[in-house]
Scaffold this active site. Structure first.
Site, short mmCIF file in Angstrom:
data_model
loop_
_atom_site.label_atom_id
_atom_site.label_comp_id
_atom_site.label_asym_id
_atom_site.label_seq_id
_atom_site.Cartn_x
_atom_site.Cartn_y
_atom_site.Cartn_z
N GLU A 96 78.13 34.15 35.77
CA GLU A 96 76.92 35.00 35.55
C GLU A 96 77.36 36.47 35.54
O GLU A 96 78.28 36.66 36.41
CB GLU A 96 75.71 34.67 36.44
CG GLU A 96 75.02 33.60 36.53
CD GLU A 96 73.87 33.51 37.27
OE1 GLU A 96 73.13 34.71 37.71
OE2 GLU A 96 73.33 32.59 37.91
N GLU B 120 75.55 30.41 44.18
CA GLU B 120 75.25 31.56 44.88
C GLU B 120 74.91 31.20 46.29
O GLU B 120 73.91 32.08 46.94
CB GLU B 120 74.37 32.45 44.24
CG GLU B 120 74.62 33.06 43.00
CD GLU B 120 73.62 33.94 42.05
OE1 GLU B 120 72.64 34.24 42.76
OE2 GLU B 120 73.94 34.15 41.10
#
Length: 341
Positions: free
Chosen positions: A270, A178
């Site tokens: 995720e 991320e």
């Protein structure tokens, strides 16, 4: 099993590390063989306890195929403050029991932790807001303490990855995740130093530490942060839509495909809410696997008892996901130690 003929799902299983070991090559071959026709179920481990699998089994009667782990508490700036971790041991046991292993690393900054409660404690030192560690300074100055500490930390994690390699465990390895969001220190100063850090980590772990059990999963979430096809095996997207939003996340799936001109496996590395399998089929957004985050995405604690929570994914939707012919649960996995390559 579904039979998808879409060429987007035809991926060469050759790994970017030419010395990848047999079990890593077997796992990648399996992922490519089923890509576009089956989706692996997955679940992230809890940091301090692991009730998620038991709760999922209690609701569905099945275990996920992929179990997600985190090297966070192996970070030196955490262990020197008393943190302990057994994720490597649990991951070895999971592989030996027939499951697939993925690891991320909430890398606590090597130094310069702000350590001010309540929201800048040392144990949140992977967040930009909780450290003044400057990745640009580190990467621009290889002679600096900051750069040497980056190497130290990578070497510590390499020891854990070596334990996994020695146990025969291939790892879906997802570091520096991320990054483009900027909320983690490795993404706090833009794409360039982060890309250089990715390449440094790849080189050090592959060529110096000779870690040949890794399948490199890049999760930068923006094309400008992509380090190049020669450093990436799989592209992951982390998505947290609104509660009970079971859409396929087609736009994000298609966006991930634009990061590379090659066909790469795309995973939902995720998730909060589980996407609906029927919508994924309808939209042709066929993620390689999902990995639901832990804690409140799975359970609530009431009167000292942990029970499944329908706050994000309703119970019936979870059962549908685990029972659907599109998805693969742990009991459906082949013997990956003997998988044909």
């Amino acid at each position: 099993m579904y039979n998808q003929s879409d060429s987007r799902y035809t991926v060469d299983p050759k790994l970017v590390n030419p010395r990848a070991d047999a079990n890593a090559r077997r796992l990648m071959k399996y992922l490519c063989d089923i890509y576009g026709s089956r989706i692996l179920t997955g679940q992230q481990i809890g940091v301090e306890s692991t009730p998620e699998l038991d709760i999922l089994y209690g609701v569905t009667g099945k275990y996920p195929a992929v179990y997600g782990f985190d090297f966070m508490n192996y970070s030196p700036s955490r262990t020197e403050r008393g943190a302990e971790c057994r994720d490597t041991d649990t991951a070895i046991d999971w592989w030996k029991s027939g499951g697939i292993v993925t690891f991320c690393w909430h890398w606590n900054a090597p130094k310069d932790l702000i350590d001010l409660p309540p929201d800048k404690n040392w144990d949140t030192g992977f967040y930009t807001k909780a450290t003044t560690f400057d990745i640009t300074q580190a990467m621009d100055h290889p002679e600096s303490e900051e750069f040497q500490l980056l190497l130290r930390d990578m070497d510590v994690i390499a020891l854990q990855l070596k334990r996994l390699q020695d146990a025969g465990v291939p790892v879906l390895w997802r570091p520096l995740h991320e990054a483009s969001g900027g909320w983690f220190w490795w993404g706090a100063h833009g794409a360039d130093p982060c890309i250089r850090l990715w390449k440094l980590m790849y080189d050090r772990m592959t060529n110096m530490h000779k870690l040949n059990n890794l399948i490199w999963v890049w999760n930068g979430q923006h094309a400008d942060w992509y380090p190049g096809d020669e450093y990436v095996d799989i592209i992951g997207e982390d998505l947290y839509p609104s509660v009970r939003d079971y859409s396929s996340q087609q736009e994000h799936f298609q966006k991930a495909r634009t990061y590379t001109k090659q066909n790469k496996v795309i995973a939902l590395s995720e998730n909060g809410v589980l996407p609906d399998p029927d919508l994924m089929l309808k939209d042709q957004a066929l993620w390689a696997w999902n990995c639901t985050w832990y804690g409140t995405f799975v359970y609530v604690t009431e009167d000292g008892r942990r029970e499944y929570s329908s706050a994000y994914t309703e119970r019936e939707q979870l059962i549908k996901y685990y029972d659907h012919p599109l998805t693969v649960t742990k009991d459906e996995l082949p013997n990956l130690i003997e998988y044909d390559i």
